[in-house]
Scaffold this active site. Structure first.
Site, short mmCIF file in Angstrom:
data_model
loop_
_atom_site.label_atom_id
_atom_site.label_comp_id
_atom_site.label_asym_id
_atom_site.label_seq_id
_atom_site.Cartn_x
_atom_site.Cartn_y
_atom_site.Cartn_z
N ASP A 8 47.87 -3.15 -7.47
CA ASP A 8 48.06 -2.32 -6.27
C ASP A 8 47.87 -0.83 -6.62
O ASP A 8 47.14 -0.11 -5.93
CB ASP A 8 49.46 -2.56 -5.70
CG ASP A 8 49.73 -1.71 -4.46
OD1 ASP A 8 49.18 -2.02 -3.41
OD2 ASP A 8 50.47 -0.71 -4.58
N LYS A 38 44.74 1.96 -5.53
CA LYS A 38 45.02 3.28 -4.97
C LYS A 38 44.39 4.38 -5.82
O LYS A 38 43.84 5.35 -5.27
CB LYS A 38 46.53 3.48 -4.82
CG LYS A 38 47.12 2.56 -3.75
CD LYS A 38 48.62 2.50 -3.83
CE LYS A 38 49.22 1.61 -2.75
NZ LYS A 38 50.63 1.32 -2.99
N ALA A 87 46.51 12.94 21.70
CA ALA A 87 45.21 12.25 21.79
C ALA A 87 44.47 12.62 23.08
O ALA A 87 43.37 12.12 23.33
CB ALA A 87 45.43 10.75 21.72
N1 HSE Z 1 53.52 -2.87 -2.30
C1 HSE Z 1 53.14 -1.52 -2.09
C2 HSE Z 1 54.13 -0.62 -2.82
C3 HSE Z 1 53.12 -1.23 -0.61
O1 HSE Z 1 55.18 -1.12 -3.25
O2 HSE Z 1 53.85 0.55 -3.00
C4 HSE Z 1 52.46 0.06 -0.24
O3 HSE Z 1 51.10 0.06 -0.54
#
Ligand code: HSE
Length: 397
Positions: free
Chosen positions: A196, A200, A31
């Protein structure tokens, strides 16, 4: 010296403090000077922590301190975290985060504010934990037209499926193990029911195709409906059951984005991604097929990506403009139910009925009185219109 504030001292936030401290010399070399944690924001106190002196409870202390150049948001969720991130960017600070829920919900707005303020908003850790995937998409593949991106994006569900497939393990018991290891979300429904992975794939789709994708517009199925019969039929077909997020460009130029368990050929690289590991496949028209693999969850792998973003934000103030996308355009979003793909179907129908409803489909035999069927390419609409009584259906990759 650069001063950093960490928001949230849970699994990821404490990992960030640990990595910044343990690897201080290497980080300083990269850095161009020392990187020091000035504040840790949390509602709790941590009297036994070596960082207890840095804990503050009032965000405005950080917001109004011009010495804080970088804010590492590790609170999670899209309410308080969103407010603090917005205010940090408006105050002219770089923000790095692992928070996929916030980026999937507000990424376009936050990237726009960062651009206006000439600061960086970086979130490599939000997808794939420690796996570098967002920069490769934004930078290394920028010469390509991306046609498809898919992957195992949730470590907890992959851990559960792997144990169910290899050890015939009990769902609840494996989930508890994943929670104990710090992989699972605070509310594990976000893992096992698919939100989740949905967040993503929304982020990956936005970077690949240039448009924000709001999670509520994405067809999302998790693994709670997967039965031992599905796993047995997959084995008969020489396949594995994997939860995939997928974004694919169709012939009309639209992008279909969805999350679902899939039957995946056992010989495919992605079928060999087991336990908490994530794997992401990208297809570009120049590069061909590439795959990224690594630990998708856990304290230090995630902290590794957050701290790398801190270093990158310091080294490239106002320059990470390639990590950007436009707002969503519903006209560019394809319909999941119209996407042509092969299907696995579990049914209690007789052979003659199956042959009449799905001509040419391949039978996989019987498990527990149910029949497994593999169809040719067809849309979900057509499958539903076939009239066959289905007890389960899973797309085939
Ligand atoms: N709960 C998520 C997983 C954590 O199991 O992939 C990472 O984003």
């Amino acid at each position: 010296m650069v001063q950093v504030a960490i928001l949230g001292f849970g699994t990821v936030g404490s990992g960030v403090a640990e990595v910044l401290t343990q690897n201080a010399d290497a980080i300083a070399r990269k850095a161009g000077g020392d990187v020091r944690v000035k504040y840790i924001l949390d509602t709790r106190d941590f009297p036994d922590s070596p960082f207890s002196d840095l804990v503050v409870h009032d965000f405005s202390v950080i917001e109004s301190d011009p010495e804080v150049q970088v804010v590492a948001e590790c609170i999670g969720g899209a309410t308080v975290a969103y407010d603090f991130v917005r205010r940090s960017l408006l105050a002219g600070k770089h923000v790095v985060t692992s928070n996929k829920e916030m980026v999937a919900a507000h990424g376009y707005e936050l990237l726009s504010i960062a651009r206006e303020k000439n600061v960086n908003f970086l979130f490599e850790a939000s997808v794939g934990g420690g796996i570098p995937i967002l920069r490769p998409l934004a930078v290394c593949f920028s010469a390509n037209e991306i046609s498809e991106i898919y992957g195992i994006l949730n470590g907890t569900t992959n851990y559960i499926l792997t144990k169910m497939i290899n050890e015939g393990a009990d769902f609840d018991e494996v989930l508890r193990e994943a929670q104990a290891k710090g992989y699972a979300e605070a509310n594990p429904a976000a893992d096992v029911e698919g939100p989740d992975a949905c967040r993503k794939i929304c982020i990956l789709s936005a970077l690949s195709f240039g448009r924000h994708v709001y999670p509520e517009s994405v067809h999302t199925e998790g693994i709670t409906g997967i039965t031992t019969q599905d796993i047995a039929f997959a084995e008969k077909a020489n396949m594995k059951v994997k939860l995939l997020g997928r974004a694919v460009k169709t012939d009309d130029g639209k992008v279909v984005c969805y999350v679902s368990p899939h039957f995946v050929p056992a010989s495919a690289q992605i079928a060999r991604v087991d336990d908490v590991f994530n794997g992401i496949v990208v297809r570009g028209n120049a590069v061909g097929e590439t795959m990224f693999y690594g630990r998708g969850a856990g304290k230090l792998p995630t902290a590794s990506a957050v701290v790398a973003d801190i270093i990158d934000a310091i080294n490239h103030a106002g320059q990470r403009k390639n990590i950007f996308w436009e707002d969503a355009d519903p006209a560019m979003q394809g319909d999941y139910q119209a996407l042509e793909q092969c299907w696995f179907v579990r049914t209690d129908a007789k052979e003659a009925e199956i042959a009449a409803s799905l001509p040419g489909a391949k039978l996989l035999g019987e498990v527990d009185g149910q029949v497994g069927v593999l169809t040719g390419p067809m849309s979900l609409n057509a499958l539903l219109e076939s009239g066959l009584h289905m007890m389960g259906r899973i797309p085939v990759l």
